[in-house]
Design an enzyme around this catalytic site. Structure first.
Site, short mmCIF file in Angstrom:
data_model
loop_
_atom_site.label_atom_id
_atom_site.label_comp_id
_atom_site.label_asym_id
_atom_site.label_seq_id
_atom_site.Cartn_x
_atom_site.Cartn_y
_atom_site.Cartn_z
N CYS A 206 -4.25 -0.29 -8.15
CA CYS A 206 -4.32 -1.71 -8.30
C CYS A 206 -6.34 -1.72 -7.19
CB CYS A 206 -3.89 -3.10 -7.60
SG CYS A 206 -1.67 -2.88 -8.00
N ASP A 207 -5.49 -1.30 -5.63
CA ASP A 207 -6.54 -1.80 -4.97
C ASP A 207 -7.85 -0.75 -4.70
OD1 ASP A 207 -6.31 -4.21 -5.65
OD2 ASP A 207 -4.83 -3.95 -4.39
N CYS B 89 -0.65 -1.46 -3.12
CA CYS B 89 -0.90 -1.31 -4.62
C CYS B 89 -1.85 0.42 -4.48
CB CYS B 89 -0.89 -1.83 -5.47
SG CYS B 89 -1.22 -1.24 -6.98
#
Ligand code: NAP
Length: 307
Positions: A134-135, A131
């Site tokens: 997300c990261d 992701c």
């Protein structure tokens, strides 16, 4: 005995919950192993109608849940590990506890596909991710690698150039599944370097406990090479979450639910909604629409059975 159990709490499950709760059916939502579904892993959603400035994905899905709860939907943690759909009422095993329901809406979505390397599994969350939104933030000025040749890989690689020093895009062929517009955008980005006809053979360094590099193999020449990498993003598609229903309802060769039209599955009284059936559109809005359809079909079915 439940009237409606909804498996999954992404856009599809939450919308089905809003509709069935508002129809006074007191649905029970099994939140699943990724509560909130894929929206809970995103940041800004710019194409959900009604939000001209965009909306934060986790907020959107949380609001859907609150809306369903306001009408009386109940949510429980956990996942379905076993199901008996051979007769009605249907029986579901929620991590050891069995429950019965007259109708079932499967909205369990699809999860990220992984390369299947031992090192990859050990380093998830320590440099290996599925992701980018997300990261990506963790890899400011770092060396990033994205694996895949579809739209997801192009999108993630392009997005990650906001953070990384360089983004290497590794694809096993030299032709792409990605749409022309996404591929062209990635190709035009000076920070993206394409590494084609190549696969990741291993990820270092399990001993250190974080990603330091990868071993690549050129599939045409067999040549092996090593590359320094800080963050490895795997963007090679998704696998539908249907393992608990295998052998119970008809699935296609990829494990996606085969639709009989109008949200119906091969089992009367079991309906589908969202990415667990949809390999094509996979959008928040289409999943929500599918959740609405499944809810209305479940409602009609219950009514026809006199409930
Ligand atoms: P996808 O289109 O199925 O592409 C998966 C890619 O991963 C393919 O290039 C495939 O290679 C590669 N791959 C699969 N297994 C692999 C493995 N074990 N090792 C190495 N490579 C592997 O998946 P996706 O990119 O996630 O897209 C899914 C759907 O969502 C598509 O319909 C896409 O258009 C849509 N989508 C749209 C957008 C957008 O428009 N904004 C963004 C993201 C996704 P091969 O090509 O060699 O099979």
């Amino acid at each position: 005995m439940r009237n409606v159990v909804i498996v999954g709490s992404g856009c599809a499950g939450n919308t089905a919950a809003i509709y069935t709760a508002r129809a006074n059916l007191k649905p029970l939502v099994i939140a699943g192993h990724e509560p909130g579904g894929q929206l809970s892993l995103t940041t800004l959603v710019e194409n959900f109608p009604g939000f001209p400035e965009g909306v934060n994905g986790p907020d959107l899905v949380e609001n859907m849940k609150k809306q369903a709860q306001n009408f009386g939907a109940e949510y429980v943690h956990g996942s379905v590990i076993e199901a008996d759909l051979s007769k009605r009422p249907f029986r579901l095993n929620i991590e050891g506890e069995w429950l019965e329901t007259r109708t079932l809406i499967i909205a369990s979505g699809a999860s990220a596909r992984w390369l299947g390397l031992e090192s990859e599994q050990k380093l998830i969350g320590h440099g290996v991710s599925s992701c980018a939104t997300c990261d990506g933030f963790f890899y400011r000025d770092k060396q990033i690698m994205v694996v895949g040749g579809g739209d997801s890989a192009m999108e993630e690689a392009t997005f990650l150039t906001r953070f990384g020093r360089e983004v290497a895009l590794v694809h096993r062929r030299d032709e792409f599944r990605a749409s022309k517009i996404m591929l062209d955008r990635a190709r035009a980005n000076p920070k993206i370097r394409f590494v084609l006809n190549s696969v990741v053979e291993d990820i270092y360094d399990i001993e250190k406990g974080y990603v330091t590099g990868v071993k690549l193999r050129n599939v045409q020449t067999g040549e092996l090479s090593e590359r320094e990498v800080d963050g490895l993003f795997v963007a090679i598609g998704h696998i539908p979450n249907t393992a608990a229903f295998k052998g119970q309802i008809e699935l296609d060769e990829g494990g996606y639910i085969k639709s009989r039209g109008n949200a119906r599955t091969s089992v009367t009284g079991v309906f589908h909604a969202g990415d667990v059936e949809d390999r094509v559109y996979r959008q928040a809005i289409t999943a929500s629409g599918a959740g609405c359809m499944a809810a209305m079909e479940a409602e009609r079915f219950l009514e026809s059975e006199g409930h």
